[in-house]
Design an enzyme around this catalytic site. Structure first.
Site, PDB file in Angstrom:
ATOM      1  CG  HIS A  39      -1.040  49.861   6.043  1.00  0.00           C
ATOM      2  ND1 HIS A  39      -0.332  50.706   5.211  1.00  0.00           N
ATOM      3  CD2 HIS A  39      -1.831  49.129   5.235  1.00  0.00           C
ATOM      4  CE1 HIS A  39      -0.681  50.474   3.953  1.00  0.00           C
ATOM      5  NE2 HIS A  39      -1.597  49.525   3.947  1.00  0.00           N
ATOM      6  CG  ASN A  40       2.604  53.321   5.660  1.00  0.00           C
ATOM      7  OD1 ASN A  40       1.467  52.911   5.426  1.00  0.00           O
ATOM      8  ND2 ASN A  40       2.995  54.529   5.305  1.00  0.00           N
TER       9      ASN A  40
ATOM     10  CD  GLU B 244       3.287  50.091   1.403  1.00  0.00           C
ATOM     11  OE1 GLU B 244       2.204  50.447   1.898  1.00  0.00           O
ATOM     12  OE2 GLU B 244       3.980  50.832   0.698  1.00  0.00           O
TER      13      GLU B 244
ATOM     14  CB  SER C  21      -3.760  52.746   3.197  1.00  0.00           C
ATOM     15  OG  SER C  21      -3.054  51.905   2.347  1.00  0.00           O
TER      16      SER C  21
ATOM     17  CE  LYS D 156      -1.457  54.841   5.252  1.00  0.00           C
ATOM     18  NZ  LYS D 156      -0.205  55.463   4.965  1.00  0.00           N
TER      19      LYS D 156
END
Ligand code: ATR
Length: 472
Positions: free
Chosen positions: A186-187, A190, A129, A183
């Site tokens: 995480h996105n 976001e 990231s 990940k």
């Protein structure tokens, strides 16, 4: 010739920047790209004038690397990864390590991990990231896969990662697709953050008629409090930017959101794992709705019921908006960690939730001081079931609750859509509800389908059926 410590395959900007970052930490990097011209132009660039070894064939790359070979793939996610593996694998030997640093789907990583371990190759799926700048100067790294690879790649990965409080933003996440799963979440988080900030902006801009300049000042102010984060900071900067004619640039930008799909993947995984990931899912749907601009423009012409008159943008109202954003963000992260927990139990991973919060503090888009509070909550109770049960977050939500409800009431009265914020609040209310109407649902299911129900006055696991009175 001296052999290289690691190879990088795929020299688009992420691959180039990671190669340079690794080289800057004292490692010799062999690089290869399918299209030779890209390798040539990279090798000829001033930044690559030392420590970068250009290779123009896969076997040339394999020969250029120290054993066990370490090869970082930075090619487009999907078919390109399988194509590249197909070409690479015949040139490798047992114990060599392949790291996929793209945004691959965790299921693909699991499949590749299993297939390559059968060939005695160590496969790692590494979430990276931080975009181009992160890749060049310090990303957040989420490696997972074959744990035997970790001791070999750890020094390089820890050297190139972002650092916060002296700690690298890089930890071994777990087996198979765990790194890419983290990940992906995480996105998704976001997506949630961006949507919640967007809704707050919408409420204040369209509802209270604050100017972009005023909003920029407000976001700068909020960035000094508990909302302090990269995304609040860039929002404040965006809102003060002007177009060539001196008017706010933000007003000229078309309101249709793009997406590359990792938020959608997160939503789909949540549905598969039965996780109530309502905030992030609404964020994905809100992007989908924004993309239907032509339809929205038609619908906007239709007559509507009168709305409440616009209130003033006084300090109290601004505090409501702040509290609504902050509380909704807590819910979104709580749901994100809930999804990680559900994945850990479904896939038998032993995830370190505190460690995950810590590696997101630097290098990545969602970096914020808030992640320290999450890490502290898991530090205080590593078995914490939900962030909402942590005393710190329960207290924060209690303090923000009134403003949160007021902001949503305001938005509903003004006809301003606040889907992620509303989903967050209704989740909060549902999560704390000791008795939901699922009793009625169970009765209905039993009525039309004999699906049975459990009773409040009998032990769990005992199922009952009633011969309900059918309609005439
Ligand atoms: P993005 O993923 O952002 O679309 P890109 O710039 O199109 O990125 O490509 C990323 C990298 O994946 C490039 O190095 C590209 O190689 P080329 O320069 O030869 O296009 C690589 N790539 C894409 N598809 C590939 C494939 N099927 N095999 C090998 N490399 C591939």
């Amino acid at each position: 010739m001296e052999q290289a410590d690691i190879g990088v395959v795929g020299l688009a900007v992420m691959g180039q920047n990671l190669a340079l970052n690794i080289r800057d930490h004292g490692y010799r990097v062999a690089v290869y790209n399918r299209t030779t011209a890209r390798t040539e132009s990279f090798a000829a660039s001033p930044e690559a004038n030392h420590g970068i070894l250009p290779c123009f064939s896969i076997d040339g790359l394999a020969l250029a690397l120290k054993r066990p070979r370490k090869i970082l793939l930075m090619v487009s996610a999907g078919k390109a990864v399988d194509d590249t593996l197909g070409l690479l694998v015949p040139h490798l030997e047992a114990g060599d390590i392949i790291i996929d640093g793209g945004n691959s789907h965790p299921d693909d990583t699991r499949r590749r991990s299993t297939a390559l371990s059968a060939q005695k190759l160590l496969f790692v799926g590494c979430g990276i990231s931080g975009g181009e700048q992160g890749a060049r100067h310090g990303p957040s790294l989420m490696p997972g896969g074959n744990p035997d690879a970790w001791p070999h790649i750890r020094p390089i990965f820890e050297a190139i990662a972002a650092r916060v409080d002296g700690q690298p933003c890089c930890r071994w996440i777990g087996p198979q697709g765990a790194g890419h799963f983290v990940k992906m979440v995480h996105n998704g988080i976001e997506y949630g953050d961006l949507q919640l900030i967007g809704e707050t902006y919408h409420l204040l801009r369209s509802g209270l008629h604050m100017s972009p300049e005023q909003l920029s000042g407000l976001f700068h102010r909020w960035n000094r409090g508990p909302l302090n984060s990269y995304l609040i900071d860039i929002t404040a900067r965006i809102l003060s930017a002007r177009d060539d004619d001196g008017t706010p640039l933000i007003d000229k930008i078309l309101d249709t959101a793009g997406q590359k799909g990792t938020g959608r993947w997160t939503a789909i995984e949540a549905l598969k794992l039965n996780t109530p990931l309502t905030t992030i899912n609404e964020a994905v749907f809100a992007r989908n709705l924004s993309a239907r601009r032509e339809e929205r423009l038609l619908a906007a012409q239709q007559p509507a019921a009168p709305l409440r008159p616009w209130p003033k943008a006084d300090e109290e109202t601004l505090q409501f908006a702040h509290d609504a954003l902050y509380a909704s963000k807590i819910i979104s992260y709580a749901q994100g960690f809930m999804l990680l927990k559900d994945a850990a139990s479904a896939y038998d991973w032993d995830l370190d939730y505190r460690g995950i919060a810590l590696i997101w503090r630097g290098g990545c888009i969602i970096r914020s001081i808030f992640l320290d509070d999450i890490a502290a909550a898991f530090d205080a109770d590593p078995e914490l079931q939900s962030l909402l049960l942590a005393p710190f977050f329960a207290g924060q939500l209690r303090r923000a609750e009134t403003g949160w409800r007021q902001a949503l009431t305001l938005g509903i009265g003004l006809g301003i859509p606040l889907p992620a914020m509303a989903a967050s609040l209704t989740f909060f209310d549902g999560y704390r509800c000791a008795r939901l109407p699922a009793n009625l649902l169970q009765a209905q299911r039993d009525f039309f389908g004999a699906h049975t129900y459990e009773r409040t006055d009998r032990p769990r696991g005992t199922f009952f059926h009633t011969d309900w009175d059918p309609p005439d």
